[in-house]
Design a protein around this motif. Structure first.
Motif, PDB file in Angstrom:
ATOM      1  N   MET A 102     -27.256  62.861   4.696  1.00 36.81           N
ATOM      2  CA  MET A 102     -28.814  62.846   4.859  1.00 36.81           C
ATOM      3  C   MET A 102     -28.941  61.356   5.459  1.00 36.81           C
ATOM      4  O   MET A 102     -28.130  60.514   5.623  1.00 36.81           O
ATOM      5  CB  MET A 102     -29.335  63.084   3.487  1.00 36.81           C
ATOM      6  CG  MET A 102     -29.066  61.797   2.448  1.00 36.81           C
ATOM      7  SD  MET A 102     -29.855  62.143   0.705  1.00 36.81           S
ATOM      8  CE  MET A 102     -31.306  61.025   1.004  1.00 36.81           C
ATOM      9  N   LYS A 103     -30.253  61.229   5.783  1.00 38.05           N
ATOM     10  CA  LYS A 103     -30.625  59.777   6.296  1.00 38.05           C
ATOM     11  C   LYS A 103     -31.455  59.184   5.282  1.00 38.05           C
ATOM     12  O   LYS A 103     -32.305  59.686   4.677  1.00 38.05           O
ATOM     13  CB  LYS A 103     -31.341  59.962   7.551  1.00 38.05           C
ATOM     14  CG  LYS A 103     -30.423  60.255   8.734  1.00 38.05           C
ATOM     15  CD  LYS A 103     -31.258  60.091  10.018  1.00 38.05           C
ATOM     16  CE  LYS A 103     -30.157  60.705  11.139  1.00 38.05           C
ATOM     17  NZ  LYS A 103     -30.830  60.603  12.308  1.00 38.05           N
ATOM     18  N   ASP A 104     -31.195  57.868   5.048  1.00 40.55           N
ATOM     19  CA  ASP A 104     -32.148  57.125   3.951  1.00 40.55           C
ATOM     20  C   ASP A 104     -33.312  56.677   4.556  1.00 40.55           C
ATOM     21  O   ASP A 104     -33.626  56.866   5.826  1.00 40.55           O
ATOM     22  CB  ASP A 104     -31.036  55.779   3.492  1.00 40.55           C
ATOM     23  CG  ASP A 104     -30.729  54.728   4.574  1.00 40.55           C
ATOM     24  OD1 ASP A 104     -31.457  54.652   5.740  1.00 40.55           O
ATOM     25  OD2 ASP A 104     -29.948  54.032   4.452  1.00 40.55           O
TER      26      ASP A 104
ATOM     27  N   LEU B  78     -25.438  63.129   0.939  1.00 42.51           N
ATOM     28  CA  LEU B  78     -26.410  63.877   0.466  1.00 42.51           C
ATOM     29  C   LEU B  78     -26.650  63.598  -0.993  1.00 42.51           C
ATOM     30  O   LEU B  78     -25.665  63.903  -1.903  1.00 42.51           O
ATOM     31  CB  LEU B  78     -26.049  65.254   1.177  1.00 42.51           C
ATOM     32  CG  LEU B  78     -27.167  66.046   0.516  1.00 42.51           C
ATOM     33  CD1 LEU B  78     -28.580  65.932   1.145  1.00 42.51           C
ATOM     34  CD2 LEU B  78     -26.943  67.392   0.813  1.00 42.51           C
TER      35      LEU B  78
ATOM     36  N   ASP C  99     -31.895  66.685  -3.763  1.00 44.29           N
ATOM     37  CA  ASP C  99     -32.722  67.455  -2.890  1.00 44.29           C
ATOM     38  C   ASP C  99     -31.677  68.001  -1.558  1.00 44.29           C
ATOM     39  O   ASP C  99     -31.629  67.322  -0.650  1.00 44.29           O
ATOM     40  CB  ASP C  99     -33.850  66.703  -2.203  1.00 44.29           C
ATOM     41  CG  ASP C  99     -34.730  67.496  -1.573  1.00 44.29           C
ATOM     42  OD1 ASP C  99     -34.450  68.742  -1.278  1.00 44.29           O
ATOM     43  OD2 ASP C  99     -35.908  67.053  -1.093  1.00 44.29           O
TER      44      ASP C  99
ATOM     45  N   ASN D 132     -31.985  69.893   0.624  1.00 47.39           N
ATOM     46  CA  ASN D 132     -33.036  70.135   1.568  1.00 47.39           C
ATOM     47  C   ASN D 132     -33.038  68.932   2.627  1.00 47.39           C
ATOM     48  O   ASN D 132     -33.433  69.180   3.889  1.00 47.39           O
ATOM     49  CB  ASN D 132     -34.419  70.752   1.505  1.00 47.39           C
ATOM     50  CG  ASN D 132     -34.465  72.052   0.983  1.00 47.39           C
ATOM     51  OD1 ASN D 132     -33.754  72.818   1.413  1.00 47.39           O
ATOM     52  ND2 ASN D 132     -35.129  72.151  -0.290  1.00 47.39           N
ATOM     53  N   LEU D 133     -32.711  67.810   2.073  1.00 46.83           N
ATOM     54  CA  LEU D 133     -32.657  66.446   3.175  1.00 46.83           C
ATOM     55  C   LEU D 133     -31.309  66.442   3.958  1.00 46.83           C
ATOM     56  O   LEU D 133     -31.007  65.683   4.755  1.00 46.83           O
ATOM     57  CB  LEU D 133     -32.816  65.480   2.126  1.00 46.83           C
ATOM     58  CG  LEU D 133     -34.049  65.349   1.267  1.00 46.83           C
ATOM     59  CD1 LEU D 133     -33.637  64.119   0.370  1.00 46.83           C
ATOM     60  CD2 LEU D 133     -34.968  65.021   2.154  1.00 46.83           C
TER      61      LEU D 133
ATOM     62  N   THR E 254     -27.491  74.039  -0.599  1.00 44.70           N
ATOM     63  CA  THR E 254     -27.033  73.075   0.597  1.00 44.70           C
ATOM     64  C   THR E 254     -26.704  73.962   2.014  1.00 44.70           C
ATOM     65  O   THR E 254     -27.295  73.529   2.993  1.00 44.70           O
ATOM     66  CB  THR E 254     -26.050  71.886   0.385  1.00 44.70           C
ATOM     67  OG1 THR E 254     -26.382  71.304  -0.813  1.00 44.70           O
ATOM     68  CG2 THR E 254     -25.492  70.845   1.503  1.00 44.70           C
TER      69      THR E 254
END
Length: 130
Positions: free
Chosen positions: A50-52, A60, A64, A66-67, A114
Motif C-alpha cells: 500500500m502507499k503511506d 499492506l 484495511d 482495500n488500500l 485483499t
C-alpha cells in the motif's frame, strides 16, 4: 552397504524469484509500476503493498485490505533512506496465491479481502495451484 533407513535426506530452499508470484501479465510496461519504498522497510517478492501518507510503498496494513496498490516484484530493504523506483505488480496480471508473502496479522478472511480488492481495483487475479 547402508540400509535405506540410514540414508540422509536434504532439502534445498531456492531464493524467491518473480515467477514464484507472477504467472502472466499483460506487458511488463503496463502491468508493472514503481514508486519509492519507504524508509526502514523490508519486503520480499510477493508482499502485498500500500502507499503511506507520503505516497511511498509499505507492506499492506491488515486493518484495511482495500488500500492495496499491488504486490512487490523484487526483494527490498531500506535503511533511513527510501529506495527509489521499487517495482511492483500494479495491474492486469495473474499471480499465484502461493507466491504471496503475507505480513503479520493476515488471517484467511483478510487474505480473501485483499485478493478481492486487488481483482476489483486492478484486475490482479490470484489463483491457487499455480
Amino acid at each position: 552397504d547402508t540400509p535405506m533407513s540410514m540414508l540422509i535426506a536434504y532439502r534445498a530452499q531456492a531464493p524467491r524469484v518473480v515467477s514464484d508470484l507472477v504467472k502472466w501479465e499483460a506487458h511488463v510496461g503496463y502491468s508493472v509500476d514503481s514508486a519509492e519504498l519507504a524508509a526502514n522497510q523490508t519486503v520480499e517478492i510477493g508482499t502485498p503493498l500500500m502507499k503511506d501518507a507520503n505516497g511511498r510503498l509499505v507492506p499492506l496494513d491488515p486493518a484495511d485490505p482495500n488500500l492495496i496498490v499491488g504486490f512487490a516484484r523484487a526483494n527490498g530493504a531500506t535503511g533511513a533512506t527510501p529506495r527509489a523506483a521499487f517495482p511492483y505488480v500494479a495491474r492486469l496480471a495473474l499471480i499465484s496465491e502461493a507466491g504471496v508473502v503475507w505480513p503479520a496479522g493476515f488471517d484467511a478472511a483478510k487474505k480473501a479481502a485483499t485478493f478481492l480488492a486487488a481483482s476489483n481495483l486492478y484486475m490482479i487475479v490470484a489463483r491457487a495451484g499455480l
